[in-house]
Design a protein around this motif. Structure first.
Motif, short mmCIF file in Angstrom:
data_model
loop_
_atom_site.label_atom_id
_atom_site.label_comp_id
_atom_site.label_asym_id
_atom_site.label_seq_id
_atom_site.Cartn_x
_atom_site.Cartn_y
_atom_site.Cartn_z
N ILE A 45 0.84 -1.19 0.00
CA ILE A 45 0.00 0.00 0.00
C ILE A 45 0.88 1.25 0.00
N VAL A 46 1.88 1.25 0.85
CA VAL A 46 2.79 2.40 0.95
C VAL A 46 3.47 2.66 -0.39
N GLU A 47 3.97 1.61 -1.02
CA GLU A 47 4.64 1.76 -2.32
C GLU A 47 3.70 2.37 -3.35
N TRP A 48 2.48 1.86 -3.43
CA TRP A 48 1.48 2.36 -4.37
C TRP A 48 1.20 3.84 -4.12
N LEU A 49 0.97 4.21 -2.86
CA LEU A 49 0.63 5.60 -2.54
C LEU A 49 1.81 6.54 -2.77
N LYS A 50 3.01 6.08 -2.52
CA LYS A 50 4.20 6.90 -2.79
C LYS A 50 4.37 7.12 -4.28
N GLU A 51 4.22 6.05 -5.06
CA GLU A 51 4.43 6.15 -6.51
C GLU A 51 3.33 6.94 -7.21
N ASP A 52 2.08 6.62 -6.89
CA ASP A 52 0.97 7.21 -7.64
C ASP A 52 0.52 8.58 -7.11
N PHE A 53 0.77 8.85 -5.81
CA PHE A 53 0.25 10.08 -5.22
C PHE A 53 1.32 10.91 -4.53
N GLU A 54 2.55 10.47 -4.59
CA GLU A 54 3.69 11.17 -4.00
C GLU A 54 3.49 11.46 -2.51
N LEU A 55 2.86 10.52 -1.82
CA LEU A 55 2.70 10.66 -0.38
C LEU A 55 3.98 10.19 0.31
N GLY A 56 4.26 10.78 1.45
CA GLY A 56 5.38 10.33 2.27
C GLY A 56 4.99 9.06 3.01
N HIS A 57 5.96 8.45 3.66
CA HIS A 57 5.72 7.20 4.35
C HIS A 57 4.63 7.33 5.43
N GLY A 58 4.73 8.36 6.26
CA GLY A 58 3.76 8.53 7.34
C GLY A 58 2.34 8.76 6.82
N HIS A 59 2.23 9.54 5.77
CA HIS A 59 0.91 9.80 5.20
C HIS A 59 0.35 8.53 4.55
N ALA A 60 1.19 7.78 3.87
CA ALA A 60 0.74 6.53 3.27
C ALA A 60 0.30 5.54 4.36
N MET A 61 1.03 5.51 5.47
CA MET A 61 0.65 4.62 6.58
C MET A 61 -0.68 5.06 7.20
N ALA A 62 -0.97 6.35 7.18
CA ALA A 62 -2.26 6.81 7.69
C ALA A 62 -3.40 6.29 6.82
N ILE A 63 -3.20 6.28 5.52
CA ILE A 63 -4.22 5.72 4.62
C ILE A 63 -4.35 4.22 4.86
N TYR A 64 -3.22 3.54 5.00
CA TYR A 64 -3.26 2.11 5.30
C TYR A 64 -4.05 1.87 6.59
N ALA A 65 -3.83 2.71 7.59
CA ALA A 65 -4.55 2.58 8.87
C ALA A 65 -6.05 2.70 8.66
N THR A 66 -6.48 3.58 7.75
CA THR A 66 -7.92 3.68 7.48
C THR A 66 -8.44 2.41 6.84
N PHE A 67 -7.61 1.74 6.04
CA PHE A 67 -8.01 0.47 5.46
C PHE A 67 -8.20 -0.60 6.53
N LYS A 68 -7.43 -0.46 7.61
CA LYS A 68 -7.51 -1.41 8.74
C LYS A 68 -8.61 -1.04 9.72
N GLY A 69 -9.30 0.11 9.48
CA GLY A 69 -10.42 0.49 10.31
C GLY A 69 -10.17 1.64 11.27
N LYS A 70 -8.96 2.18 11.28
CA LYS A 70 -8.66 3.29 12.19
C LYS A 70 -9.37 4.55 11.68
N THR A 71 -9.97 5.28 12.61
CA THR A 71 -10.66 6.51 12.25
C THR A 71 -10.17 7.70 13.06
N GLU A 72 -9.35 7.47 14.07
CA GLU A 72 -8.83 8.56 14.90
C GLU A 72 -7.35 8.37 15.14
#
Length: 72
Positions: A45-72
């Motif tokens: 997920i991190v690789e995809w978000l970095k490549e396609d959206f130029e997100l940094g690692h922390g921001h990509a991990m935040a999106i991954y966390a939403t996929f895992k159900g985190k909302t806060e």
């Protein structure tokens, strides 16, 4: 930085919400019916978000966390 600040920064940079990323992740085969597939690793997920959206690692991990159900 708070979790919400990460999400807000991602939205400002990409114009996409976590729900938008979920839809895109389903099209890429990372999620099925809104659920992260057990075979998908955070690094993919991190690789995809970095490549396609130029997100940094922390921001990509935040999106991954939403996929895992985190909302806060």
């Amino acid at each position: 930085m708070s979790f919400q600040a990460y999400i807000d920064n991602i939205k400002a940079k990409t114009g996409k919400s976590p729900e938008d990323f979920k839809k895109l992740a389903e099209k890429k085969g990372f999620l099925k019916k809104g659920e992260l597939l057990a075979t998908v690793k955070a690094g993919q997920i991190v690789e995809w978000l970095k490549e396609d959206f130029e997100l940094g690692h922390g921001h990509a991990m935040a999106i991954y966390a939403t996929f895992k159900g985190k909302t806060e």
